[in-house]
Design a protein around this motif. Structure first.
Motif, PDB file in Angstrom:
ATOM      1  N   PRO A 447       0.831  -1.215   0.000  1.00 15.05           N
ATOM      2  CA  PRO A 447       0.000   0.000   0.000  1.00 15.05           C
ATOM      3  C   PRO A 447       0.862   1.259   0.000  1.00 15.05           C
ATOM      4  O   PRO A 447       1.908   1.307   0.655  1.00 15.05           O
ATOM      5  CB  PRO A 447      -0.805  -0.119   1.296  1.00 15.05           C
ATOM      6  CG  PRO A 447      -0.838  -1.588   1.591  1.00 15.05           C
ATOM      7  CD  PRO A 447       0.486  -2.113   1.125  1.00 15.05           C
ATOM      8  N   ILE A 448       0.446   2.260  -0.741  1.00 14.80           N
ATOM      9  CA  ILE A 448       1.142   3.543  -0.760  1.00 14.80           C
ATOM     10  C   ILE A 448       0.446   4.478   0.218  1.00 14.80           C
ATOM     11  O   ILE A 448      -0.787   4.492   0.319  1.00 14.80           O
ATOM     12  CB  ILE A 448       1.155   4.132  -2.186  1.00 14.80           C
ATOM     13  CG1 ILE A 448       2.048   5.374  -2.256  1.00 14.80           C
ATOM     14  CG2 ILE A 448      -0.251   4.454  -2.676  1.00 14.80           C
ATOM     15  CD1 ILE A 448       2.278   5.871  -3.683  1.00 14.80           C
ATOM     16  N   ASN A 449       1.229   5.244   0.986  1.00 18.86           N
ATOM     17  CA  ASN A 449       0.596   6.171   1.919  1.00 18.86           C
ATOM     18  C   ASN A 449       0.526   7.574   1.316  1.00 18.86           C
ATOM     19  O   ASN A 449       1.072   7.860   0.244  1.00 18.86           O
ATOM     20  CB  ASN A 449       1.283   6.172   3.287  1.00 18.86           C
ATOM     21  CG  ASN A 449       2.727   6.665   3.237  1.00 18.86           C
ATOM     22  OD1 ASN A 449       3.117   7.427   2.342  1.00 18.86           O
ATOM     23  ND2 ASN A 449       3.525   6.244   4.208  1.00 18.86           N
ATOM     24  N   ARG A 450      -0.159   8.447   2.018  1.00 19.55           N
ATOM     25  CA  ARG A 450      -0.426   9.780   1.492  1.00 19.55           C
ATOM     26  C   ARG A 450       0.842  10.613   1.354  1.00 19.55           C
ATOM     27  O   ARG A 450       0.970  11.418   0.428  1.00 19.55           O
ATOM     28  CB  ARG A 450      -1.457  10.471   2.392  1.00 19.55           C
ATOM     29  CG  ARG A 450      -2.835   9.816   2.350  1.00 19.55           C
ATOM     30  CD  ARG A 450      -3.753  10.344   3.450  1.00 19.55           C
ATOM     31  NE  ARG A 450      -3.973  11.763   3.350  1.00 19.55           N
ATOM     32  CZ  ARG A 450      -4.912  12.345   2.615  1.00 19.55           C
ATOM     33  NH1 ARG A 450      -5.734  11.594   1.894  1.00 19.55           N
ATOM     34  NH2 ARG A 450      -5.046  13.657   2.600  1.00 19.55           N
ATOM     35  N   LEU A 451       1.799  10.417   2.247  1.00 18.91           N
ATOM     36  CA  LEU A 451       3.061  11.145   2.142  1.00 18.91           C
ATOM     37  C   LEU A 451       3.814  10.738   0.878  1.00 18.91           C
ATOM     38  O   LEU A 451       4.363  11.590   0.162  1.00 18.91           O
ATOM     39  CB  LEU A 451       3.935  10.879   3.370  1.00 18.91           C
ATOM     40  CG  LEU A 451       5.349  11.480   3.328  1.00 18.91           C
ATOM     41  CD1 LEU A 451       5.287  13.001   3.150  1.00 18.91           C
ATOM     42  CD2 LEU A 451       6.132  11.123   4.580  1.00 18.91           C
ATOM     43  N   ALA A 452       3.827   9.437   0.581  1.00 14.34           N
ATOM     44  CA  ALA A 452       4.502   8.978  -0.635  1.00 14.34           C
ATOM     45  C   ALA A 452       3.861   9.579  -1.877  1.00 14.34           C
ATOM     46  O   ALA A 452       4.541   9.896  -2.864  1.00 14.34           O
ATOM     47  CB  ALA A 452       4.487   7.455  -0.700  1.00 14.34           C
ATOM     48  N   VAL A 453       2.546   9.746  -1.858  1.00 11.34           N
ATOM     49  CA  VAL A 453       1.861  10.383  -2.980  1.00 11.34           C
ATOM     50  C   VAL A 453       2.295  11.844  -3.102  1.00 11.34           C
ATOM     51  O   VAL A 453       2.527  12.349  -4.208  1.00 11.34           O
ATOM     52  CB  VAL A 453       0.335  10.273  -2.816  1.00 11.34           C
ATOM     53  CG1 VAL A 453      -0.383  11.138  -3.840  1.00 11.34           C
ATOM     54  CG2 VAL A 453      -0.099   8.828  -2.947  1.00 11.34           C
ATOM     55  N   ALA A 454       2.416  12.529  -1.967  1.00 14.71           N
ATOM     56  CA  ALA A 454       2.865  13.927  -1.996  1.00 14.71           C
ATOM     57  C   ALA A 454       4.260  14.025  -2.610  1.00 14.71           C
ATOM     58  O   ALA A 454       4.531  14.904  -3.441  1.00 14.71           O
ATOM     59  CB  ALA A 454       2.852  14.509  -0.586  1.00 14.71           C
ATOM     60  N   GLU A 455       5.145  13.127  -2.213  1.00 11.99           N
ATOM     61  CA  GLU A 455       6.505  13.149  -2.746  1.00 11.99           C
ATOM     62  C   GLU A 455       6.517  12.803  -4.241  1.00 11.99           C
ATOM     63  O   GLU A 455       7.288  13.380  -5.018  1.00 11.99           O
ATOM     64  CB  GLU A 455       7.383  12.188  -1.949  1.00 11.99           C
ATOM     65  CG  GLU A 455       7.583  12.643  -0.507  1.00 11.99           C
ATOM     66  CD  GLU A 455       8.312  11.631   0.362  1.00 11.99           C
ATOM     67  OE1 GLU A 455       8.776  12.010   1.445  1.00 11.99           O
ATOM     68  OE2 GLU A 455       8.399  10.451  -0.051  1.00 11.99           O
ATOM     69  N   LEU A 456       5.653  11.879  -4.646  1.00  7.40           N
ATOM     70  CA  LEU A 456       5.556  11.528  -6.059  1.00  7.40           C
ATOM     71  C   LEU A 456       5.076  12.720  -6.886  1.00  7.40           C
ATOM     72  O   LEU A 456       5.662  13.052  -7.933  1.00  7.40           O
ATOM     73  CB  LEU A 456       4.597  10.350  -6.232  1.00  7.40           C
ATOM     74  CG  LEU A 456       4.104  10.053  -7.658  1.00  7.40           C
ATOM     75  CD1 LEU A 456       5.274   9.796  -8.594  1.00  7.40           C
ATOM     76  CD2 LEU A 456       3.154   8.861  -7.657  1.00  7.40           C
ATOM     77  N   LEU A 457       3.995  13.386  -6.445  1.00  4.60           N
ATOM     78  CA  LEU A 457       3.464  14.503  -7.200  1.00  4.60           C
ATOM     79  C   LEU A 457       4.447  15.667  -7.263  1.00  4.60           C
ATOM     80  O   LEU A 457       4.579  16.332  -8.305  1.00  4.60           O
ATOM     81  CB  LEU A 457       2.140  14.968  -6.597  1.00  4.60           C
ATOM     82  CG  LEU A 457       0.949  14.025  -6.775  1.00  4.60           C
ATOM     83  CD1 LEU A 457      -0.275  14.560  -6.052  1.00  4.60           C
ATOM     84  CD2 LEU A 457       0.627  13.834  -8.235  1.00  4.60           C
ATOM     85  N   ALA A 458       5.146  15.920  -6.161  1.00  5.13           N
ATOM     86  CA  ALA A 458       6.145  16.992  -6.170  1.00  5.13           C
ATOM     87  C   ALA A 458       7.262  16.681  -7.161  1.00  5.13           C
ATOM     88  O   ALA A 458       7.684  17.537  -7.942  1.00  5.13           O
ATOM     89  CB  ALA A 458       6.708  17.189  -4.765  1.00  5.13           C
ATOM     90  N   SER A 459       7.730  15.432  -7.148  1.00  6.34           N
ATOM     91  CA  SER A 459       8.804  15.057  -8.070  1.00  6.34           C
ATOM     92  C   SER A 459       8.325  15.100  -9.516  1.00  6.34           C
ATOM     93  O   SER A 459       9.063  15.505 -10.420  1.00  6.34           O
ATOM     94  CB  SER A 459       9.333  13.660  -7.722  1.00  6.34           C
ATOM     95  OG  SER A 459       8.329  12.662  -7.938  1.00  6.34           O
ATOM     96  N   ALA A 460       7.081  14.711  -9.735  1.00  6.84           N
ATOM     97  CA  ALA A 460       6.535  14.748 -11.091  1.00  6.84           C
ATOM     98  C   ALA A 460       6.442  16.180 -11.618  1.00  6.84           C
ATOM     99  O   ALA A 460       6.515  16.412 -12.831  1.00  6.84           O
ATOM    100  CB  ALA A 460       5.166  14.089 -11.117  1.00  6.84           C
ATOM    101  N   ALA A 461       6.283  17.129 -10.706  1.00  3.62           N
ATOM    102  CA  ALA A 461       6.222  18.544 -11.093  1.00  3.62           C
ATOM    103  C   ALA A 461       7.602  19.160 -11.229  1.00  3.62           C
ATOM    104  O   ALA A 461       7.726  20.333 -11.589  1.00  3.62           O
ATOM    105  CB  ALA A 461       5.406  19.319 -10.077  1.00  3.62           C
TER     106      ALA A 461
END
Length: 518
Positions: A447-461
């Motif tokens: 499972p992915i947690n919400r912090l990992a999603v934040a880091e993913l979206l920031a890196s994608a930007a």
């Protein structure tokens, strides 16, 4: 009145009661000569066009007031922004339009002010009801005006629902099918009252963090007469599935000038689904109120225009676009004493689906806070359901599942690979996404947690941020409003992501004009 309590991952409806006007004998008129409703039947194109124009509220939900109300001494009614009120008015007119009624309701300044007084009274002590007591420090004149509002309005309460409260109150009035309102669907009948022309809307938030609204609804100022035999909901002809769930009650309000009051012992409904020729027969034997399942009632208090027949079939998982239902109501009597029958057909359609995209038949998202986003994600090819027709919105999402969703949403065109997720991780590597699975293959299926999603979206930007900095990045860009509050702490980064939250994150980012850097 309607009370709603929900968070970003929980939505609970508790619909309570509604005041009715005293019974007023209807004037005699010539009985209907056929079973048509007498109202115009809207086309699928008209419904879809109006949905796009009116059912996507645009007002700033974080700043709904020109002047904020005061719910403690010194009390003040406050003033709502015009665009915020317009979103609620648009919803009212959409529901009237799809029901064949004039969709030209207008707000009146004096009724908006009256509704603000009522909303402040409800919010002041959280005494939710049409006849709340006077708070100790509320001036008599203020209380008199507020009490006049609550006793002549649809009222609604919502806790923790981080969305357009006024707009969603109208949705709740039209659903109106919980155990406290099922026997009369009075809120709905007031919204669909033919002679209504003017309304007023108010909003106030109490110290208990509930938001309270009042909708001044007891108006009969329409100059022209609306000719009709009965008002069915869902309406005769095309009707959008987006506004009608499997636990919702069907209702038919009869014109009191043409029909005698329907008798519970005499009236019955036969409902036929043409897809599989399933037939439901509903009568007084189905008069027990339950959360879901078969129900039938006749209701003769004057909520809106007059008497109504209310029914609900059992065993319906979802109303699908393309489904046709035939309704026949027997046992009615005309004002002249003649036997009357009502018969009409409902053709369910989707108001927002691309006709070239398959329509989801998810069986478990009715009433879920992310229902519209889940439908949107399916139409965009971002997410899909399970073989049993469910979506499982509150299940956790693995890292590889979220990577696929996000990659598809951002335009990934991938070729098939032996392991389905490899293609998306290749895309992620090309765009330098921050992902544990790129270094640890075992992390892909966890499972992915919400912090990992934040880091993913920031890196994608294009920003390699971690921890609180990544969370603050999401909040600043509007990609998230937090889980409980729009703060780093309220984001709850350690919580695992749900399937509903996954598509909401993605939609928030796209709505905020997120694009991958070249």
């Amino acid at each position: 009145m309607i009370h709603k309590s929900s968070g970003k991952t929980l939505l609970i409806l508790l619909l309570l009661s509604l005041l009715a006007l005293p019974n007023v004998p209807a004037a005699s008129a010539a009985p209907a000569t056929d079973t048509d409703s007498g109202l115009p039947i809207r086309t699928t194109q008209q419904i879809a066009a109006l949905w796009r124009q009116t059912m996507n509220p645009h007002a700033d939900i974080q700043h709904p007031f020109v002047t904020a109300p005061s719910v403690s001494n010194p009390y003040a009614p406050g003033v709502l922004r015009g665009d915020y009120i317009q979103d609620g008015l648009n919803a009212l007119n959409f529901y009237r339009f799809i029901s064949g009624l004039p969709a030209d309701l207008a707000v009146a300044d004096e009724l908006n002010l009256k509704a603000q007084y009522g909303s402040v009274l409800l919010a002041s002590e959280g005494k939710f009801g049409h006849t709340p007591p006077q708070p100790a420090h509320m001036p008599d004149d203020f209380y008199k005006q507020a009490y006049s509002s609550t006793t002549s309005a649809n009222i609604y309460a919502s806790y923790g629902y981080n969305d357009h409260i006024l707009f969603h109150s109208v949705e709740a009035y039209m659903e109106d099918s919980d155990t406290s309102n099922l026997d009369r669907v009075g809120h709905r009948r007031w919204v669909l009252n033919p002679p209504m022309k003017q309304v007023g809307m108010g909003l106030a938030k109490g110290p208990d963090d509930f938001s309270y609204t009042a909708l001044q609804i007891f108006d009969k100022s329409r100059a022209e007469t609306v000719d009709y035999h009965y008002i069915p909901y869902p309406a005769q002809g095309p009707f959008p599935v987006e506004v009608f769930g499997p636990t919702y009650a069907w209702s038919v309000s009869v014109n009191p000038k043409e029909f005698q009051k329907p008798s519970l012992e005499s009236v019955s409904v036969t409902l036929t689904r043409l897809r599989d020729n399933r037939i439901w027969k509903l009568d007084a034997g189905n008069n027990k109120v339950t959360v879901k399942g078969a129900y039938f009632n006749t209701e003769n208090n004057y909520y809106g225009s007059g008497s109504a027949i209310i029914f609900r079939p059992d065993g319906v998982d979802v109303y699908r676009p393309g489904d046709t239902y035939q309704v026949r109501i027997d046992g009615l009597t005309g004002k002249d004493g003649s036997a009357k029958t009502i018969a009409y057909t409902v053709d369910f359609m989707s108001a927002k689906a691309d006709p070239n995209v398959p329509v989801p038949h998810f069986t478990d998202i009715s009433g879920h806070w992310a229902r519209q986003t889940i439908d949107w994600s399916f139409g965009q090819g971002i997410a899909s359901g399970y073989p049993d027709g469910s979506y499982k919105p509150d299940n956790t999402v693995t890292e590889q599942e979220f990577v696929k969703m996000f990659s598809v949403a951002t335009g990934a065109k991938v070729e098939a690979t032996p392991l389905w997720s490899d293609a998306y991780y290749q895309f992620a590597m090309q765009h330098q996404f921050a992902l544990n699975g790129l270094n640890d293959p075992k992390a892909k299926a966890k499972p992915i947690n919400r912090l990992a999603v934040a880091e993913l979206l920031a890196s994608a930007a294009g920003d390699r941020l971690s921890g609180n900095a990544a969370v603050q990045f999401l909040l600043d860009r509007g990609y998230s409003k937090g889980k409980t509050t729009a703060t780093v702490q309220g984001f709850h980064g350690s919580d695992n992501l749900t399937r509903a939250e996954a598509v909401q994150f993605i939609k928030n980012a796209l709505d905020a004009k997120f694009t991958l850097p070249l």
